[in-house]
Design an enzyme around this catalytic site. Structure first.
Site, PDB file in Angstrom:
ATOM      1  CB  SER A  47      -0.667   0.127   0.918  1.00 34.19           C
ATOM      2  OG  SER A  47      -1.367   1.346   1.238  1.00 34.19           O
TER       3      SER A  47
ATOM      4  CG  ASN B 137       6.729   7.252   4.175  1.00 35.02           C
ATOM      5  OD1 ASN B 137       6.304   7.554   4.670  1.00 35.02           O
ATOM      6  ND2 ASN B 137       7.490   5.853   4.372  1.00 35.02           N
TER       7      ASN B 137
ATOM      8  CG  LEU C 128      -2.838   8.182   6.687  1.00 35.89           C
ATOM      9  CD1 LEU C 128      -2.910   8.904   7.956  1.00 35.89           C
ATOM     10  CD2 LEU C 128      -2.740   7.597   5.610  1.00 35.89           C
TER      11      LEU C 128
ATOM     12  CG  ASN D  47      -3.997  -0.047   3.533  1.00 36.32           C
ATOM     13  OD1 ASN D  47      -4.369   1.275   4.585  1.00 36.32           O
ATOM     14  ND2 ASN D  47      -3.149  -0.989   3.665  1.00 36.32           N
TER      15      ASN D  47
ATOM     16  CB  CYS E 204      -3.982   4.726  13.069  1.00 32.90           C
ATOM     17  SG  CYS E 204      -4.322   6.397  13.313  1.00 32.90           S
TER      18      CYS E 204
HETATM   19  O1  RRO Z   1       1.667   7.878   4.901  1.00 34.55           O
HETATM   20  C1  RRO Z   1       2.392   8.092   5.417  1.00 34.55           C
HETATM   21  O2  RRO Z   1       3.396   8.816   5.710  1.00 34.55           O
HETATM   22  C2  RRO Z   1       3.056   6.234   5.159  1.00 34.55           C
HETATM   23  C3  RRO Z   1       1.988   5.458   6.074  1.00 34.55           C
HETATM   24 BR1  RRO Z   1      -0.045   5.629   5.664  1.00 34.55          BR
HETATM   25  C4  RRO Z   1       2.023   3.607   6.577  1.00 34.55           C
HETATM   26  O3  RRO Z   1       1.555   3.155   6.891  1.00 34.55           O
HETATM   27  N1  RRO Z   1       3.842   3.493   6.646  1.00 34.55           N
HETATM   28  C5  RRO Z   1       4.042   4.775   6.165  1.00 34.55           C
HETATM   29  O4  RRO Z   1       5.460   4.333   5.860  1.00 34.55           O
HETATM   30  N2  RRO Z   1       4.019   5.811   5.397  1.00 34.55           N
END
Ligand code: RRO
Length: 299
Positions: free
Chosen positions: A18, A70, A74, A102, A133
């Site tokens: 994802s 990263n 979201l 997802n 989360c």
């Molecule tokens: O969006 C993100 O910064 C992010 C998410 Br939701 C995740 O599940 N894993 C990730 O490495 N970055």
């Protein structure tokens, strides 16, 4: 090489992680050239939240030794935007390839709302729950604590008949215990690993580089961690496991299959080579099956 996964028939065992393959953007950039054959046996959407989100302030990426940190945060159109805008277009681009959506939320109620809305849509073959989360009530990461996760899943499970895949975080004290709790509470499959919590400082400034502060590490740097966690989880649960973390070649994918994964997901490597999924699936076809790993060899 066709594989059964949660009642779905997949052409091969390679899917995407994802958030690492933006199909809508790729369709414009590659003008269809990337899609014959489509690199993945099923497509996993980026994470969708109930409300639209703009994502974290830049910078959002840091190149680490053999990896990428990263902090994307979201960005997405929210549930309504996804259902009305993204879903029809994704379906059109994917043809017969199954779509996994997802989702993430900070309460079980919100997660239930997302899942119920997706349950109504026949374009969605399965739902992946991103549990990395923090719960707004307890402050605990849903996916870091077996009891927290089990409670959330028990609330969400009755809201869909579609396969539920729980995307586990590696940032937990006992990942196999979390996986077992997820399976006991009704998960049809688990996927792992998400990124490892990490941070980088701006050169000579001594402050966080990423706009979001910390971030998540992926890429070759996490491959051996992923292998250990996938092996431990596959030995612990009976539900199918989707293994991912630093996969760049068919040999890396074979390793995850050998320790018990049913499917393998390609993530960071797709940024370097958008056709990596297809290359790895082809390579797997040519490589021998099981090399004889046994769970007795577990670390
Ligand atoms: O969006 C993100 O910064 C992010 C998410 Br939701 C995740 O599940 N894993 C990730 O490495 N970055």
């Amino acid at each position: 090489m066709s594989i059964e996964f949660c009642g779905l028939r997949l052409a091969h065992p390679v899917i995407n992680a994802s958030g690492t393959f933006d199909l809508l953007a790729a369709a414009e950039t590659f003008d269809g050239g990337l899609f014959h054959p489509f690199p993945f046996a099923a497509f996993v959407s980026k994470t969708i939240t109930l409300a639209p989100r703009g994502g974290n302030p830049p910078p959002r990426l840091w190149e680490a030794p053999a990896g990428l940190i990263n902090s994307i945060g979201l960005p997405n159109r929210g549930l309504t935007g996804y259902l009305e805008h993204d879903l029809p277009r994704l379906r059109e681009l994917l043809g017969e390839v199954p779509l996994v959506t997802n989702v993430m939320a900070s309460t079980a109620e919100e997660l239930g709302e997302l899942v119920a809305a997706l349950d109504d849509r026949e374009e969605v073959a399965a739902i992946e729950l991103n549990v990395s989360c923090p719960n707004v009530h307890t402050g605990l990461d849903l996916g870091a604590d077996p009891a927290e996760l089990a409670a959330a899943l028990r609330a969400v499970r009755p809201r869909t008949d579609k396969p539920l895949i729980v995307k586990l975080t590696p940032n937990a004290a006992d990942v196999p215990a979390v996986a077992a709790a997820a399976a006991d509470a009704g998960a049809d499959a688990v996927s792992l690993i998400n990124t490892l919590r990490a941070m980088a400082l701006a050169p000579r400034a001594g402050v966080a580089w990423l706009g979001g502060g910390g971030g998540g590490l992926s890429g070759p740097a996490v491959r051996t961690v992923a292998l250990a966690q996938v092996a431990a989880v596959a030995a612990r649960v009976d539900v199918p496991v989707v293994g991912m973390g630093g996969v760049q070649t068919a040999a890396h994918a074979r390793d995850l299959l050998d320790v018990g994964a049913r499917l393998v997901a390609v993530g960071t490597e797709s940024f370097r080579d958008p056709a990596a999924g297809a290359r790895i699936a082809r390579g797997l076809q040519a490589s021998p099956a099981k090399r004889g790993f046994s769970s007795a060899q577990q670390v």
